[in-house]
Structures are given as structure tokens and as C-alpha cells.
Design an enzyme around this catalytic site. Structure first.
Site, PDB file in Angstrom:
ATOM      1  N   GLU A   1       1.625   0.813   2.334  1.00  0.00           N
ATOM      2  CA  GLU A   1       1.622   0.137   1.027  1.00  0.00           C
ATOM      3  C   GLU A   1       1.660  -1.382   1.147  1.00  0.00           C
ATOM      4  O   GLU A   1       2.462  -2.049   0.492  1.00  0.00           O
ATOM      5  CB  GLU A   1       2.784   0.656   0.175  1.00  0.00           C
ATOM      6  CG  GLU A   1       2.686   2.156  -0.062  1.00  0.00           C
ATOM      7  CD  GLU A   1       3.806   2.720  -0.938  1.00  0.00           C
ATOM      8  OE1 GLU A   1       4.783   1.992  -1.189  1.00  0.00           O
ATOM      9  OE2 GLU A   1       3.698   3.881  -1.364  1.00  0.00           O
TER      10      GLU A   1
ATOM     11  N   ASN B   1      -1.738   2.923   5.334  1.00  0.00           N
ATOM     12  CA  ASN B   1      -1.645   3.966   4.312  1.00  0.00           C
ATOM     13  C   ASN B   1      -1.303   3.313   2.976  1.00  0.00           C
ATOM     14  O   ASN B   1      -0.422   2.457   2.908  1.00  0.00           O
ATOM     15  CB  ASN B   1      -0.533   4.949   4.729  1.00  0.00           C
ATOM     16  CG  ASN B   1      -0.452   6.176   3.860  1.00  0.00           C
ATOM     17  OD1 ASN B   1      -1.462   6.841   3.629  1.00  0.00           O
ATOM     18  ND2 ASN B   1       0.745   6.498   3.379  1.00  0.00           N
TER      19      ASN B   1
ATOM     20  N   HIS C   1      -1.675  10.152  -4.978  1.00  0.00           N
ATOM     21  CA  HIS C   1      -0.751  10.671  -5.996  1.00  0.00           C
ATOM     22  C   HIS C   1      -1.484  10.518  -7.325  1.00  0.00           C
ATOM     23  O   HIS C   1      -1.551   9.421  -7.874  1.00  0.00           O
ATOM     24  CB  HIS C   1       0.556   9.877  -5.994  1.00  0.00           C
ATOM     25  CG  HIS C   1       1.341  10.029  -4.734  1.00  0.00           C
ATOM     26  ND1 HIS C   1       1.919  11.230  -4.377  1.00  0.00           N
ATOM     27  CD2 HIS C   1       1.615   9.164  -3.731  1.00  0.00           C
ATOM     28  CE1 HIS C   1       2.544  11.078  -3.216  1.00  0.00           C
ATOM     29  NE2 HIS C   1       2.374   9.843  -2.798  1.00  0.00           N
TER      30      HIS C   1
ATOM     31  N   GLU D   1      -1.086  12.062   0.959  1.00  0.00           N
ATOM     32  CA  GLU D   1       0.060  12.428   0.113  1.00  0.00           C
ATOM     33  C   GLU D   1      -0.399  13.061  -1.197  1.00  0.00           C
ATOM     34  O   GLU D   1       0.173  12.809  -2.267  1.00  0.00           O
ATOM     35  CB  GLU D   1       0.923  11.182  -0.177  1.00  0.00           C
ATOM     36  CG  GLU D   1       1.370  10.464   1.086  1.00  0.00           C
ATOM     37  CD  GLU D   1       2.328   9.301   0.846  1.00  0.00           C
ATOM     38  OE1 GLU D   1       2.907   9.231  -0.257  1.00  0.00           O
ATOM     39  OE2 GLU D   1       2.495   8.490   1.760  1.00  0.00           O
TER      40      GLU D   1
ATOM     41  N   ASP E   1      -0.918  14.906  -4.433  1.00  0.00           N
ATOM     42  CA  ASP E   1      -0.331  15.798  -5.437  1.00  0.00           C
ATOM     43  C   ASP E   1      -0.964  15.456  -6.770  1.00  0.00           C
ATOM     44  O   ASP E   1      -1.455  14.343  -6.977  1.00  0.00           O
ATOM     45  CB  ASP E   1       1.211  15.778  -5.475  1.00  0.00           C
ATOM     46  CG  ASP E   1       1.842  14.411  -5.492  1.00  0.00           C
ATOM     47  OD1 ASP E   1       1.176  13.437  -5.876  1.00  0.00           O
ATOM     48  OD2 ASP E   1       3.040  14.316  -5.147  1.00  0.00           O
TER      49      ASP E   1
HETATM   50  C1  XIL Z   1       9.082   9.645  -1.097  1.00  0.00           C
HETATM   51  C2  XIL Z   1       9.811  10.945  -0.789  1.00  0.00           C
HETATM   52  O1  XIL Z   1       8.998  12.021  -1.197  1.00  0.00           O
HETATM   53  C3  XIL Z   1      11.131  10.983  -1.512  1.00  0.00           C
HETATM   54  O2  XIL Z   1      11.880  12.131  -1.110  1.00  0.00           O
HETATM   55  C4  XIL Z   1      11.944   9.715  -1.219  1.00  0.00           C
HETATM   56  O3  XIL Z   1      13.103   9.720  -2.007  1.00  0.00           O
HETATM   57  C5  XIL Z   1      11.119   8.476  -1.527  1.00  0.00           C
HETATM   58  O4  XIL Z   1       9.896   8.528  -0.805  1.00  0.00           O
HETATM   59  N1  XIL Z   1       4.703   7.044  -1.047  1.00  0.00           N
HETATM   60  C6  XIL Z   1       5.087   7.244   0.263  1.00  0.00           C
HETATM   61  C7  XIL Z   1       6.117   8.255   0.556  1.00  0.00           C
HETATM   62  O5  XIL Z   1       4.485   6.657   1.174  1.00  0.00           O
HETATM   63  O6  XIL Z   1       6.858   7.931   1.709  1.00  0.00           O
HETATM   64  C8  XIL Z   1       7.038   8.492  -0.625  1.00  0.00           C
HETATM   65  O7  XIL Z   1       7.917   9.564  -0.300  1.00  0.00           O
HETATM   66  C9  XIL Z   1       6.233   8.801  -1.854  1.00  0.00           C
HETATM   67  C10 XIL Z   1       5.335   7.624  -2.203  1.00  0.00           C
END
Ligand code: XIL
Length: 380
Positions: free
Chosen positions: A170, A213, A248, A277, A279
């Protein structure tokens, strides 16, 4: 030829058989009560790792507590050939104090992966969140040395056990003021912190693939900023193998064309793509929900009608995304951020609310979304 959806066919056939039996007065011995209809066969889907083997690996994110429970364990064992630690590889978990590490949980996950034919995506080495404050104290030279030592120690510890690293997470700005997120890393070290982290990772394990990422790569403006960062690194000969797209997303956004655009742009730079990631939230929240937790959509999980419509929209979104994914030879890995809906970070983010963003439901059964990506003829 499109695959026939076997569960529906089986239900049709068993319904037909029952009808014939009862029409003939069969199904039980004379005088006995008719035996109950057999329960329909569990609606299963093929192992995703086999189904998509010609295209990409299938990953799931979890910590040991997330994959050891009775719901998630059979799902990840059947479907995944890649795993990402949801939290236990992050600096907040590994880095106790300078030079002191807590490896136990991460080692457990790496051993689980090795024992079950999964590669490990290492997530993440350098981030503005879940990183202890002591990383950022002292002079810029001290902060740089701490970052490089941390990356060196962690990548060395997992050498040969972690296939690729989200080295920097990020780092792209969400607004047009700069390409770079205004993080503490940037404030102390300037944009070169990205280069320092990538070089430290490459020297510790030359075989591990190195990624940047980020989320929001499906937004063309943010993608352009990320590609500016990537081009700058490449011009300086900094080691970088790929870009991770968090994805996401929601049932209405992004468009498949914007995802296609992101994958195409990265491949055009000669880099590998990973979806890291994935979802699909049931909610289409306005920007204010993420910025100030206001205006967030209300929980719909208690309303059967709204929930059914959202799960259908979710299935169609998953299908549209996988149809794009399959068109990109540069896309080598697709990971969902979780295993099944019994455990998802979206039940607490951006607000506490029921959400069901994954391919498998809270019992571990495949959802319409899982059928939609494995059976072309299935109508959610
Ligand atoms: C999130 C986890 O899923 C949670 O359990 C934690 O509290 C916070 O982090 N982007 C990312 C991940 O790169 O590492 C994050 O994961 C979600 C957003």
C-alpha cells in the site's frame, strides 16, 4: 461445450426417480410407511486448485486459528495450493523489539503449507499499518538500517519456504497530490524506502519473487500512480517481479474492464500479476464510509430477500472477475482474503456489520459464487 451443472442435474434426476417410484406405489415394502426422500447429495464443486491449474494458483488467507477450525480446514485443504498469513507474518506479529523475533505462529503456518502442498505468499514486510512504533524512532539512517535489517532477517528466516513476498504494501497515494502514500516511511526516508526494502529482500533470498501490493489498482487514476512508482523502480534497476492487486471489491464495482486494464498495464511492464486479497463485499458503500465511517450501507444479513439478491449479484461479480482473470497469462495466483464466511475481516471493516464476502458460506459449503466460477451453465 459448457460444463453441465451436476448438482442441478442430480436433483432433477432424483426428483424424477422419486416421482416414478411414488407413481408406481414403490419406495417401501407393502404396508410400511414410505421411506423419507433421500437427502440431496451435498452440492459440491471441483477443487478450485485443480479447476484453475492451467491458469493460476488458488490461495486463501488465514492465520493458524483461521485454518484449523472445523469449518475452514476442509475447505482450504481441498481448494488451495497457496496460503497467505492474514496477520502472523506482519511486523506487528514478528518484530518483538529490534533484532528480537516471534517466529512461532508464522513457522507453524509455513509447516502447514509445506505439509499440504501449498506455497506461501509472504505478507508483508514494509507497511504503514501493523508495524511497531519503534521502527520509526531515531535518525533517518537508523530507520533505514532498521528496515533493511528487518527485511533481511525475516526473508532469510523463511528462505526456501516463502515463494514470494509482498515486500511493500500500500505505498500508492489515494489522491492525486503525489504518487506515494504519505506514510511514516515516506516522511522519514522519502520514496527510496521502497528501493531499500526491495534490495534487502533480493539479497536475502535471490529466489523469492518480490511484489508491491496495493488496493484500488482497478481505479485507473490510482493505477497510473502505482505505475509511475513501478516505472521509477525499473529505471533504476531495482529488483521487482510483480504487482499484487488486493481486489477488495463489491457486487457493483469495479467493472471487469477496469480489472482487465490493471492486469494489462502491469503485464506491459514485463511483470507478473497476483490477485492477493480478493473478497466481494455485499455492500456498495460510499467513499464516506471508508473515510469517516458515515453513510455505510445497513446490515442486510437479517433480511432473506435482500440477502438472496446480494448473494446472486456477488456470484455474478465473482464470475465476471474470474472470466477476466482467465484471459491473462501474466496472472499466476488468485488469493481470497479468508477461507469461508465464518471468518472475514469485513465483519469489522469498515464498520461492524454482517458480511459474507467469500466463496464458501459460514458452514464451509460452496456458495452461488463458487458455482458461478466453476460451472458456466450455472445460473445464480
Ligand atoms: C487485515 C486483516 O484481515 C485483519 O485481521 C487485521 O485486523 C487488519 O489487516 N489490506 C491488507 C491486509 O494488506 O493485510 C489487511 O488484513 C486487509 C487490507
Amino acid at each position: 461445450m459448457p460444463a453441465v451443472f451436476p448438482d442441478r442435474r442430480r436433483l432433477l434426476l432424483s426428483g424424477l426417480a422419486l416421482h416414478v417410484l411414488s407413481a408406481c406405489g414403490g419406495g417401501g415394502s407393502a404396508g410400511a410407511a414410505p421411506s423419507p426422500a433421500p437427502a440431496p447429495a451435498p452440492a459440491e464443486i471441483p477443487a478450485l486448485k485443480a479447476h484453475f491449474a492451467a491458469h493460476f494458483k488458488i490461495g486463501m488467507a488465514a492465520d493458524p486459528g483461521g485454518y484449523k477450525n472445523a469449518v475452514a480446514n476442509p475447505v482450504i485443504l481441498k481448494h488451495a495450493n497457496s496460503i497467505t498469513a492474514e496477520n502472523c507474518f506482519k511486523p506487528a506479529s514478528l518484530a518483538v523489539s529490534p533484532g528480537v523475533y516471534n517466529w512461532a505462529t508464522a513457522d507453524e503456518l509455513a509447516a502447514f503449507a509445506a505439509a499440504n502442498g501449498m506455497v506461501v505468499r509472504g505478507h508483508t514486510l514494509c507497511w504503514h499499518q501493523q508495524t511497531p512504533d519503534w521502527f520509526f524512532t531515531g535518525t533517518a539512517a537508523e530507520v533505514r538500517a532498521r528496515l533493511e535489517t528487518y527485511v533481511h532477517d525475516v526473508v532469510t528466516h523463511f528462505k526456501g519456504k516463502v515463494a514470494c513476498w509482498d515486500v511493500v504494501n500500500e505505498c500508492t497515494s489515494d489522491d492525486a497530490s503525489s504518487a506515494y502514500r504519505n506514510s511514516r516511511w515516506l516522511q522519514i526516508l522519502g520514496p527510496d524506502y521502497i528501493e531499500h526494502a526491495l534490495r534487502a529482500a533480493r539479497s536475502a533470498d535471490p529466489d523469492a519473487k518480490l511484489f508491491i501490493n496495493d488496493y484500488g489498482t482497478e481505479d485507473p487514476a490510482k493505477l497510473a500512480r502505482l505505475m509511475t512508482i513501478v516505472a521509477g523502480l525499473q529505471a533504476k534497476g531495482v529488483p521487482l517481479d510483480g504487482v499484487g492487486h488486493q481486489l477488495h471489491v463489491s457486487t457493483t464495482s469495479p467493472t471487469p474492464a477496469n480489472v482487465d486494464n490493471a492486469l494489462r498495464s502491469v503485464a506491459g511492464k514485463g511483470l507478473v500479476n497476483h490477485v492477493t486479497e480478493l473478497d466481494v463485499s455485499l455492500y456498495n458503500d460510499p467513499g464516506s464510509c471508508f473515510a469517516s465511517r458515515t453513510g455505510c450501507a445497513a446490515d442486510i444479513t437479517g433480511d432473506a430477500t435482500l440477502l438472496a439478491a446480494a448473494l446472486k449479484a456477488q456470484a455474478l461479480q465473482y464470475r465476471a472477475l474470474f472470466n477476466v482473470f482467465k484471459q491473462h497469462a501474466s496472472l499466476q495466483s488468485v488469493t481470497t482474503w479468508g477461507i469461508a464466511d465464518n471468518s472475514t475481516w469485513l465483519s469489522g471493516f469498515p464498520i461492524a456489520r454482517g458480511n459474507r464476502p467469500l466463496l464458501f458460506d459460514a458452514t464451509g459449503a460452496p456458495k452461488p459464487a463458487a458455482r458461478a466460477i466453476t460451472y458456466d451453465s450455472y445460473l445464480p
